[in-house]
Design an enzyme around this catalytic site. Structure first.
Site, PDB file in Angstrom:
ATOM      1  N   HIS A 164      -1.659  -0.369  -9.881  1.00  0.00           N
ATOM      2  CA  HIS A 164      -2.247  -1.345  -8.945  1.00  0.00           C
ATOM      3  C   HIS A 164      -2.727  -2.596  -9.687  1.00  0.00           C
ATOM      4  CE1 HIS A 164      -4.054  -1.280  -4.670  1.00  0.00           C
ATOM      5  NE2 HIS A 164      -3.956  -2.530  -5.063  1.00  0.00           N
ATOM      6  N   ARG A 214       0.858  -1.179   0.000  1.00  0.00           N
ATOM      7  CA  ARG A 214       0.000   0.000   0.000  1.00  0.00           C
ATOM      8  C   ARG A 214       0.893   1.226   0.000  1.00  0.00           C
ATOM      9  NH1 ARG A 214      -3.337  -2.787  -1.597  1.00  0.00           N
ATOM     10  NH2 ARG A 214      -5.411  -3.307  -0.780  1.00  0.00           N
ATOM     11  N   GLU A 262      -2.946   7.685  -4.618  1.00  0.00           N
ATOM     12  CA  GLU A 262      -3.041   6.753  -5.750  1.00  0.00           C
ATOM     13  C   GLU A 262      -4.254   7.128  -6.592  1.00  0.00           C
ATOM     14  OE1 GLU A 262      -2.192   2.652  -4.818  1.00  0.00           O
ATOM     15  OE2 GLU A 262      -3.628   2.008  -6.336  1.00  0.00           O
TER      16      GLU A 262
HETATM   17  N1  LIG Z   1      -0.933  -4.499  -5.295  1.00  0.00           N
HETATM   18  C1  LIG Z   1      -1.976  -5.302  -5.192  1.00  0.00           C
HETATM   19  O1  LIG Z   1      -2.728  -5.492  -6.144  1.00  0.00           O
HETATM   20  C2  LIG Z   1      -2.236  -5.999  -3.884  1.00  0.00           C
HETATM   21  C3  LIG Z   1      -3.043  -7.166  -3.868  1.00  0.00           C
HETATM   22  C4  LIG Z   1      -3.219  -7.839  -2.664  1.00  0.00           C
HETATM   23  C5  LIG Z   1      -2.652  -7.352  -1.479  1.00  0.00           C
HETATM   24  N2  LIG Z   1      -1.917  -6.212  -1.520  1.00  0.00           N
HETATM   25  C6  LIG Z   1      -1.265  -5.695  -0.303  1.00  0.00           C
HETATM   26  O2  LIG Z   1      -0.172  -6.569  -0.008  1.00  0.00           O
HETATM   27  C7  LIG Z   1       0.110  -6.501   1.397  1.00  0.00           C
HETATM   28  C8  LIG Z   1       0.213  -7.916   1.977  1.00  0.00           C
HETATM   29  O3  LIG Z   1      -1.052  -8.543   1.898  1.00  0.00           O
HETATM   30  P1  LIG Z   1      -1.238 -10.014   2.520  1.00  0.00           P
HETATM   31  O4  LIG Z   1      -2.633 -10.459   2.219  1.00  0.00           O
HETATM   32  O5  LIG Z   1      -0.116 -10.863   2.087  1.00  0.00           O
HETATM   33  O6  LIG Z   1      -1.077  -9.671   4.084  1.00  0.00           O
HETATM   34  P2  LIG Z   1      -1.453 -10.617   5.335  1.00  0.00           P
HETATM   35  O7  LIG Z   1      -2.691 -10.105   5.956  1.00  0.00           O
HETATM   36  O8  LIG Z   1      -1.388 -12.040   4.914  1.00  0.00           O
HETATM   37  O9  LIG Z   1      -0.230 -10.436   6.328  1.00  0.00           O
HETATM   38  C9  LIG Z   1       0.053  -9.313   7.058  1.00  0.00           C
HETATM   39  C10 LIG Z   1       1.443  -9.557   7.654  1.00  0.00           C
HETATM   40  O10 LIG Z   1       2.053  -8.302   7.936  1.00  0.00           O
HETATM   41  C11 LIG Z   1       2.686  -8.430   9.192  1.00  0.00           C
HETATM   42  N3  LIG Z   1       2.875  -7.128   9.808  1.00  0.00           N
HETATM   43  C12 LIG Z   1       2.000  -6.410  10.557  1.00  0.00           C
HETATM   44  N4  LIG Z   1       2.588  -5.295  10.994  1.00  0.00           N
HETATM   45  C13 LIG Z   1       3.848  -5.292  10.493  1.00  0.00           C
HETATM   46  C14 LIG Z   1       4.944  -4.396  10.582  1.00  0.00           C
HETATM   47  N5  LIG Z   1       4.867  -3.278  11.316  1.00  0.00           N
HETATM   48  N6  LIG Z   1       6.097  -4.692   9.950  1.00  0.00           N
HETATM   49  C15 LIG Z   1       6.203  -5.829   9.226  1.00  0.00           C
HETATM   50  N7  LIG Z   1       5.207  -6.724   9.105  1.00  0.00           N
HETATM   51  C16 LIG Z   1       4.043  -6.456   9.726  1.00  0.00           C
HETATM   52  C17 LIG Z   1       1.773  -9.345   9.994  1.00  0.00           C
HETATM   53  O11 LIG Z   1       2.457  -9.934  11.080  1.00  0.00           O
HETATM   54  C18 LIG Z   1       1.386 -10.370   8.939  1.00  0.00           C
HETATM   55  O12 LIG Z   1       2.359 -11.390   8.890  1.00  0.00           O
HETATM   56  C19 LIG Z   1      -0.980  -5.653   2.003  1.00  0.00           C
HETATM   57  O13 LIG Z   1      -0.545  -4.323   2.146  1.00  0.00           O
HETATM   58  C20 LIG Z   1      -2.086  -5.710   0.966  1.00  0.00           C
HETATM   59  O14 LIG Z   1      -2.951  -4.600   1.062  1.00  0.00           O
HETATM   60  C21 LIG Z   1      -1.698  -5.529  -2.689  1.00  0.00           C
END
Ligand SMILES: NC(=O)c1ccc[n+]([C@@H]2O[C@H](COP(=O)([O-])OP(=O)(O)OC[C@H]3O[C@@H](n4cnc5c(N)ncnc54)[C@H](O)[C@@H]3O)[C@@H](O)[C@H]2O)c1
Length: 359
Positions: free
Chosen positions: A317, A270, A298
């Protein structure tokens, strides 16, 4: 429809679905979303395990015309464009046991009160993680190859001292051999990225996640470190943490300054995790390169310096499921509905306890 006899109390939300009759399911998302995520085969599978009308899509939970359907609904299938689901909406669905979300995050439409109510929520974030991890691997490789800078030089007709069209002059380093990749967040996507990087590349990983290592450090090529150590020690840094109060601005001017000269920042998470002004300054000075699928704001305003920077590559995105990839989301959701209809729990349940620190 499953009938309810006079005076019968609403079944407890924790009761298993009735395996003898097909549960009643409703769609609540944009109609075109249901069309795009469910293939013909997926619709067939859904029809075999639940009673569902593919033409009926709830757009408002206070729609009186749909009140009887909502009252009978046991499984709600949500997706992009789902109307907000809060305690008031829940009150209209006394038989609801499961919400099966055909997209990634449920935070955009789901009030945490719903999770607290005992309704079991599952999401397709795991399926959405596949293309994001693939995109990230590509970004790591192309970033390390300086592909964006070199593509720009090619476009501009630059030549090297020998007159060839491959002008590698002035690059701090180039290539993937022996690379150190810093992965922020042992998330669903982060885990996949670590595995891909370790399998495909000759690279080691520095991992930062305050809450878990997700079992990744069983691999001797993966070391869990603090954020500063990750930034100092990685040639490519890729961000996979969710945007929360704790992670907003996680990579500000101080943190970006810790990255070594010529490092590459990849952000598919994000935009709000990174201070855009601080990153722009680093990129325009030529000290850091960036691959950004997300930004804050964005999109960036037209004319933002990052758009014109040869060492920055921005996409709108697109890392998550798009085009033919969206069928994966529908297939995962159908797997979940089949499990629920068979009286088993979903495989990808959203964990109420960690709701605050997940995407
Ligand atoms: N670009 C895209 O199209 C797209 C698509 C899907 C997800 N995303 C983004 O990708 C990211 C990951 O998504 P996900 O579903 O794999 O997440 P998830 O919910 O599976 O995992 C979140 C992880 O982040 C960790 N975390 C929390 N606080 C933290 C910190 N301060 N420092 C480091 N790690 C921390 C948690 O412990 C957990 O392991 C999110 O930001 C999501 O919004 C982007």
């Amino acid at each position: 429809m499953i009938s309810k006899t006079e005076g019968e109390s609403a079944p407890s939300r924790s009761a298993a679905p009735d395996a003898r009759t097909k549960p009643f399911a409703l769609l609540a998302c944009e109609p075109r979303v249901a069309e795009s995520v469910f293939s013909a085969e997926a619709w067939q599978r859904l029809g075999a395990c639940v009673r569902i009308d593919p033409q009926r899509c709830v757009r408002r939970f206070d729609d009186e015309l749909l009140a009887p359907d909502l009252a009978a609904c046991e499984i709600l299938i949500t997706g992009w464009g789902s109307p907000r689901l809060d305690a008031a909406a829940l009150a209209r669905m006394p038989r609801l046991r499961h919400i099966v979300h055909t997209a990634g995050t449920v935070k955009l439409f789901l009030d945490p009160a719903v999770l607290a109510s005992g309704v079991v929520v599952s999401s397709a974030a795991e399926a959405n993680a596949i293309p994001v991890a693939e995109y990230t691997l590509a970004a790591v490789i192309l970033g390390a190859k300086r592909a964006f800078t070199l593509a720009d030089r090619l476009r501009a007709g630059r030549v090297d001292e020998a007159g060839t069209h491959r002008d590698l002059g002035g690059l701090p380093w180039l290539g993937t051999r022996g690379l150190t990749v810093g992965v922020i967040g042992a998330s669903r996507i982060g885990v996949r990225v670590v595995r891909l990087v370790r399998t495909v590349l000759d690279a080691r990983v520095l991992l930062h996640d305050p809450y878990t290592d997700a079992g990744l450090t069983a691999d001797p090529g993966v070391r869990r470190v603090g954020l500063d150590a990750l930034l100092r020690g990685s040639e490519v840094v890729t961000v996979h943490a969710p945007l929360t109060a704790e992670t907003t601005g996680l990579l500000g001017a101080r943190e970006l300054a810790l990255m070594p000269d010529g490092a590459v920042l990849v952000n598919t998470a994000r935009g709000g995790l990174v201070d855009t002004d601080a990153l722009r300054a680093q990129v325009l000075s030529g000290r850091l390169d960036a691959v950004l699928d997300v930004t804050e704001p964005e999109p960036l305003p037209a004319g933002d310096g990052l758009f014109g920077a040869p060492n920055a590559f921005l996409t709108p995105h697109i890392a998550g499921a798009l085009g033919n990839e969206t069928a994966r989301l529908g297939d995962l959701a159908v797997d979940e509905v089949e499990r629920i209809a068979a009286g088993r729990g979903p495989r990808h349940q959203v964990d109420a306890a960690s709701f605050g620190r997940i995407a």
